[in-house]
Design a protein around this motif. Structure first.
Motif: not given
Length: 436
Positions: A78-84, A88-95, A115-117
């Protein structure tokens, strides 16, 4: 005698398990009438001839024996990703870009973060996160830590044959002779297990949100014990002498603590960040965190954003021992990290060491009441040292007085060795004169 019990008794009698530190302990402080002059509760019980068993150590040894291996510091895969939020960022697109699965994403409105897991093969996860960081310097990404209560195995008061229930030393050691109602309410938030208000909390207000993703929301009554050390006066003869020093506060509890598949108390990292955000949105002035986790960049970013919005963040320094390493949030800049000492001012044997520890408070064999008039129990850990400092912060805020680390240390009582050290920071919390 059964073999497992014999092994436990052998371990409990071993000097290696004694709650002591090298060197000669300092002379015991003046004791309250309820505390034996040797600073102990008379907890040794004779077994056979010439054998003394410390039952607290027996409970702790049993817990360690039953755990075949230490629990992991990070959630596997498991990992965490955070952004302001709103950039314009998308958690789904980053994954998808990293070749990882999106488990869940949440917006933390008070922090302005999303924040995305994410989940992936453990062996490939670090490289995937490194690629994401390189492609998107504006994000923060790291492994997802597992948060745990900073406590040890507790012992019911009834397990101490012949002991008087409720031998209290903590408040006397801090120089508190009676509860002091706040002159005006202060909003104190906790990230912890669920709190049972029927314990006898004396509050100006109470709000609780249950965030824990799995299991019992109050494993081991951890949250209830921490809240009681802040502000409760339970009823019944067994509890008559006990008090939390700062009644009249408003308690905001984010119940983030649950259990893992093996039944061990833990909190999911994303839930802790949700609890932090809820606390801020609920108007918290001070935050008590009697939980801790291994370092990660996403937690560091979230608490850095939260710190200016709070008068103080008070956190348990950790129970990792001399080689325990950094514990978040205690080791983060601007956080008041609280170590634990016993009735003789000896540092808690299992306490984490570090230059970032601010000061110490009682946290070894501290008596707390039970849910009913059942004799209560004795608890140990930096979990239970932190709320004494939080109670002091609430008293000061209610009077418009400073609550920074420098003020804490200016009033602290030095604990041997002389001067600041990695076990107790600048010394023992002292209640002091609340009028200035």
């Amino acid at each position: 005698m059964h073999r497992p019990l014999a092994l436990l008794l052998t371990l409990a009698c071993s000097p290696a398990l004694a709650q002591t530190t090298p060197g000669t302990p300092p002379k015991p402080p003046a004791q309250s009438p309820d505390l034996p002059q040797d600073g102990h509760r008379g907890s040794a019980v004779g077994v056979g001839v010439g054998v003394q068993v410390d039952l607290t150590q027996l409970f702790r040894a049993g817990r360690r024996l039953l755990q075949s291996e230490p629990p992991p510091a990070y959630a596997p895969g498991r990992a965490l990703v955070s952004f302001d939020t709103g950039n314009g960022l998308s958690a789904q697109a980053l994954a998808a870009e990293a070749g990882l699965e999106l488990i869940e994403a949440t917006t933390l409105d008070a922090l302005g973060l999303t924040v995305a897991e994410l989940q992936g093969a453990p062996a490939q996860l670090p490289a995937a996160l490194e690629r994401l960081r390189a492609a998107h310097p504006e994000i923060t990404a790291d492994l997802a830590p597992i948060w745990r209560a900073q406590d040890a195995a507790s012992a019911p008061a009834s397990s101490w044959p012949g002991a008087r229930v409720g031998r209290l030393y903590a408040t006397a050691l801090l120089g508190i002779d009676q509860p002091q109602p706040l002159p005006q309410p202060v909003r104190v938030a906790m990230l912890d297990g669920a709190v049972e208000p029927a314990i006898g909390l004396e509050l100006a207000g109470f709000e609780q949100v249950r965030i824990a993703s799995s299991g019992d929301p109050d494993p081991g009554q951890h949250g209830t014990a921490v809240a009681c050390l802040l502000a409760c006066r339970p009823r019944g003869p067994a509890n008559a002498a006990f008090f939390g020093p700062s009644p009249g506060l408003v308690l905001l509890n984010a119940a983030v603590l649950g259990r893992d598949a093996q039944g061990r108390p833990q909190a999911r990292a994303l839930d802790v960040l949700r609890g932090l955000d809820w606390s801020l949105r609920s108007g918290a002035q001070v935050l008590n965190v009697s939980l801790g986790a291994a370092p990660d960049a996403v937690t560091a970013r979230a608490f850095a954003l939260a710190r200016p919005k709070l008068a103080a963040i008070v956190a348990a320094a950790g129970n990792g021992g001399a080689d325990g390493g950094l514990v978040y949030p205690a080791a983060l800049p601007g956080v008041i990290a609280v170590a634990a000492v016993d009735a003789r001012l000896r540092p808690y044997r299992d306490g984490t060491r570090g230059s970032w520890i601010t000061l110490a408070a009682p946290g070894v064999e501290v008596w707390v009441p039970g849910r009913a008039d059942d004799g209560g129990r004795y608890v140990s850990g930096t979990s239970f040292a932190a709320p004494f400092v939080t109670a002091w912060v609430a008293q000061r805020l209610a009077r418009g007085l400073p609550v920074d680390a420098a003020t804490l240390c200016a009033n602290a009582r030095d604990v041997p060795p002389a001067g600041r050290d990695v076990q107790t920071g600048c010394g023992l919390l002292q209640w002091g004169d609340l009028s200035r």
